[in-house]
Design an enzyme around this catalytic site. Structure first.
Site, PDB file in Angstrom:
ATOM      1  N   GLU A  41     -21.990  17.631 -16.127  1.00 52.96           N
ATOM      2  CA  GLU A  41     -23.246  17.241 -16.775  1.00 52.96           C
ATOM      3  C   GLU A  41     -23.036  16.856 -18.237  1.00 52.96           C
ATOM      4  OE1 GLU A  41     -25.781  16.400 -15.271  1.00 52.96           O
ATOM      5  OE2 GLU A  41     -25.272  17.213 -13.309  1.00 52.96           O
ATOM      6  N   TYR A 124     -31.951  18.504 -20.708  1.00 52.20           N
ATOM      7  CA  TYR A 124     -31.480  17.877 -19.465  1.00 52.20           C
ATOM      8  C   TYR A 124     -30.314  18.663 -18.869  1.00 52.20           C
ATOM      9  CZ  TYR A 124     -28.656  15.345 -16.290  1.00 52.20           C
ATOM     10  OH  TYR A 124     -27.905  15.063 -15.181  1.00 52.20           O
ATOM     11  N   ASP A 142     -33.199  13.058 -17.072  1.00 48.56           N
ATOM     12  CA  ASP A 142     -32.300  12.140 -17.786  1.00 48.56           C
ATOM     13  C   ASP A 142     -32.968  10.765 -17.846  1.00 48.56           C
ATOM     14  OD1 ASP A 142     -32.135  11.218 -15.214  1.00 48.56           O
ATOM     15  OD2 ASP A 142     -29.947  11.215 -15.103  1.00 48.56           O
TER      16      ASP A 142
END
Ligand code: SF4
Length: 361
Positions: A41, A124, A142
């Site tokens: 991520e 996020y 996102d």
């Protein structure tokens, strides 16, 4: 006829059925290790999925556990990250690993708020890790999800504004199911990446078209709304390739600088009234304490950052007045491979070592 979102069960079902069939096969989708998911991520924050895959494998091969990343030198982490850009992310990920080991017994936190307290982890990333690794029902918003949600609800406000982002996050949170929220969040991301495309959404192929307000009003092509992009200014930059007895003069760029933390040829942005030869004399003196004279061009490169573009040139330079460059570091050519280097400087250095390439400019 458009179906409402008051009861989103039908929407979730349609989206997840599509996802089961069309999901992208990505390496971080084959693991439930929270550390690997955190690495993925952070990598994907400003990187295309295709590019991120190779770096994900390299990072996990080199640092297979949060402890191994925490124990590494920052330079080792930057070396693996080299070429990916946004180097602050690498330094943040490294510090996050150290915090996880020091404060959380080596376990990636489950609570999104605690995740957000780690360096480089925003809403996020926290939402993605919490929902995908631990099944916490929180959204992961996102750019793709912002676009999809803004169209589903026909959000007309500028999506770069904080109030609009909050609104989109609330909408996304209402949609996330208690059961397998990670799959749902990834399904929304995939929908944005494959169907609800930025310029030309493929509404005819969309599994949730019946729930889409923008589509029902025919405004999907004009959403999401963003302010006009400002022109990115181009700035001239120059770098000095100084070589002495097989050693190259390098400096480490300050953490807050562009390309911060990487090793680099001395140099940087020129003043508006400077020619490269003058600018290099000034910059090398400031950075290394050495006096140099530019002799021959080595190469040129245009490098784009988020807010500016460098028109960069490198020059082979000679030390004058027996200058010793005390503030720089002389690195043998054979050791360059071990250092995290500004990637286009590595290109300059490779080319300068190749005698068959004598016309570089
Ligand atoms: Fe996006 Fe079109 Fe699907 Fe709406 S119907 S979510 S605009 S692809």
């Amino acid at each position: 006829m458009r179906r409402g979102m008051e009861d989103p069960a039908g929407f979730r079902h349609a989206l997840l059925a599509w996802y089961a069939d069309r999901r992208r096969d990505l390496p971080w989708r084959h693991t439930s290790d929270p550390y690997a998911i955190l690495v993925a991520e952070v990598l994907l924050q400003q990187t295309r999925v295709e590019t991120g895959e190779a770096y994900y494998r390299r990072l996990l091969e080199r640092f297979p556990s949060v402890e191994s990343l925490a124990d590494a030198q920052e330079e080792e982490v930057l070396r693996v990250w080299e070429g990916l850009g946004y180097y602050r992310r690498a330094r943040h990920l490294h510090r996050a690993a150290q915090e996880i080991v020091a404060k959380h017994e080596g376990r990636v936190p489950r609570d999104p708020e605690v995740l957000e307290s780690l360096p480089g982890v925003g809403p996020y990333t926290a939402g993605a890790v919490a929902s995908i690794a631990y099944g916490v029902p929180v959204p992961a918003v996102d750019g793709n999800v912002t676009r999809v949600v803004s169209r589903l609800y026909a959000v007309e406000e500028d999506v770069t504004r904080t109030t609009t982002q909050r609104r989109i996050r609330r909408k996304a949170a209402d949609l996330v199911p208690a059961q397998d929220p990670g799959a749902f969040n990834q399904a929304l991301m995939d929908l944005g990446a494959q169907v609800c495309l930025p310029r030309r959404p493929r509404c005819a192929a969309c599994p949730v078209t019946s729930w889409c307000e923008a589509r029902s009003r025919g405004v999907e092509g004009s959403l999401p709304r963003t302010p006009r992009r400002k022109e990115v200014p181009t700035v001239a930059a120059a770098f000095a390739l100084v070589e002495r007895e097989g050693r190259i003069l390098l400096v480490r760029r300050e953490a807050d600088d562009l390309l911060g933390g990487l090793w680099a040829l001395p140099g940087g942005e020129l003043r508006p009234d400077e020619v490269p030869e003058q600018g290099l004399r000034r910059l090398v003196r400031e950075q290394c304490g050495a006096a140099v004279r530019a002799e021959a061009p080595v190469g040129s490169h245009r490098h784009t950052f988020s807010h500016r573009r460098w028109a960069a040139r490198a020059f082979r330079c000679r030390l004058v007045d027996k200058s010793d460059a005390g503030k720089g570091r002389w690195v043998p050519r054979e050791e360059l491979a071990d250092l995290p280097l500004v990637p286009f400087h590595r290109d300059f250095l490779d080319r300068s070592a190749d005698p068959s390439l004598d016309d570089f400019a």
